[in-house]
Design an enzyme around this catalytic site. Structure first.
Site, PDB file in Angstrom:
ATOM      1  CG  ASN A  61      -0.477  -0.277   2.511  1.00 40.34           C
ATOM      2  OD1 ASN A  61       0.489  -1.001   2.650  1.00 40.34           O
ATOM      3  ND2 ASN A  61      -1.091   0.291   3.519  1.00 40.34           N
ATOM      4  CD  GLU A  63      -1.363   4.548   4.512  1.00 38.62           C
ATOM      5  OE1 GLU A  63      -0.896   5.393   5.310  1.00 38.62           O
ATOM      6  OE2 GLU A  63      -2.019   3.545   4.871  1.00 38.62           O
ATOM      7  CB  CYS A  72      -5.323  -1.459  -1.772  1.00 38.71           C
ATOM      8  SG  CYS A  72      -6.708  -0.739  -0.910  1.00 38.71           S
ATOM      9  CD  GLU A  74      -5.196  -5.968  -1.260  1.00 40.62           C
ATOM     10  OE1 GLU A  74      -4.703  -4.821  -1.216  1.00 40.62           O
ATOM     11  OE2 GLU A  74      -5.870  -6.440  -0.347  1.00 40.62           O
ATOM     12  CB  CYS A 111     -10.925  -2.996   0.006  1.00 36.09           C
ATOM     13  SG  CYS A 111     -10.312  -2.212  -1.497  1.00 36.09           S
ATOM     14  CB  CYS A 114      -8.563  -4.725  -4.050  1.00 35.46           C
ATOM     15  SG  CYS A 114      -7.484  -3.334  -3.649  1.00 35.46           S
TER      16      CYS A 114
HETATM   17  N1  THU Z   1      -5.221  -1.569   2.502  1.00 38.41           N
HETATM   18  C1  THU Z   1      -4.685  -2.378   1.557  1.00 38.41           C
HETATM   19  O1  THU Z   1      -3.609  -2.111   1.020  1.00 38.41           O
HETATM   20  N2  THU Z   1      -5.355  -3.502   1.244  1.00 38.41           N
HETATM   21  C2  THU Z   1      -6.512  -3.922   1.847  1.00 38.41           C
HETATM   22  O2  THU Z   1      -7.057  -4.939   1.489  1.00 38.41           O
HETATM   23  C3  THU Z   1      -7.088  -3.127   2.938  1.00 38.41           C
HETATM   24  C4  THU Z   1      -6.493  -1.792   3.135  1.00 38.41           C
HETATM   25  C5  THU Z   1      -4.475  -0.362   2.880  1.00 38.41           C
HETATM   26  C6  THU Z   1      -5.101   0.935   2.456  1.00 38.41           C
HETATM   27  C7  THU Z   1      -4.524   1.869   3.482  1.00 38.41           C
HETATM   28  O3  THU Z   1      -3.235   2.287   3.045  1.00 38.41           O
HETATM   29  C8  THU Z   1      -4.349   1.024   4.723  1.00 38.41           C
HETATM   30  O4  THU Z   1      -4.373  -0.315   4.278  1.00 38.41           O
HETATM   31  C9  THU Z   1      -5.405   1.231   5.777  1.00 38.41           C
HETATM   32  O5  THU Z   1      -6.666   1.047   5.288  1.00 38.41           O
END
Ligand code: THU
Length: 158
Positions: A61, A63, A72, A74, A111, A114
């Site tokens: 991920n 940010e 994310c 994925e 999520c 994704c």
């Molecule tokens: N996140 C992912 O990378 N994948 C997921 O399946 C759930 C959430 C990340 C997004 C964000 O950077 C952090 O996790 C918190 O939600």
């Protein structure tokens, strides 16, 4: 008339119980999670995609100060795999997550956005994508298709 959707997946207690390629993929995802850029949530997610030629493409991920601009793990992995290997089918994705704030002892499912992004490749390639999920510890779940995680979208429902 009522219809039923049944989802079957495998649960394993130990890494050693996985198929060797699934274990390798989960290990790649675990490594990738360490490189996540997650200064805001401190939730580090790693993903690793296996292509049909045996290439592994990782993502984590990413940010951003402007929150919605992040992505994310994925989708970073899936989009990278499709960008780098446009003619190779995607066979599997492994996903894991850790945070120093609490123990992630349950599998980390992708999520909704994704799931939608990944099932696109499943439909494009007419190839089910295995989905291997784990927290930083605990049981490992193996789903046999993205359609099992996003019923009614995929091609693989009977
Ligand atoms: N996140 C992912 O990378 N994948 C997921 O399946 C759930 C959430 C990340 C997004 C964000 O950077 C952090 O996790 C918190 O939600």
């Amino acid at each position: 008339m009522q219809k039923n959707i049944t989802i079957t997946y495998d649960a394993f207690d130990r890494l050693e119980d996985l198929l060797p390629e699934d274990r390798k993929l989960l290990e790649a995802a675990t490594q990738a999670a360490k490189d996540a850029y997650a200064p805001y949530s401190k939730f580090h997610v790693g993903a690793a995609v296996l292509t049909e030629n045996g290439d592994i493409v990782v993502g984590n991920n990413q940010e951003n100060l402007a929150y919605p601009s992040g992505l994310c793990a994925e989708r970073v992995a899936g989009f990278s795999a499709s960008a780098l290997h446009p003619n190779q089918k995607i066979m599997a994705i492994a996903i894991t997550a850790f945070t120093d704030e609490f123990l992630t002892d349950k599998p980390t499912p992708p999520c909704g956005a994704c799931r939608q992004s990944l099932i696109e490749y499943e439909i494009r390639d007419n190839q089910p994508i295995r989905c291997i999920l784990r927290g930083s510890t605990g049981q490992i779940y193996v789903f046999h298709s993205m359609a099992d995680l996003l019923p009614l979208q995929g091609n693989f429902l009977a």
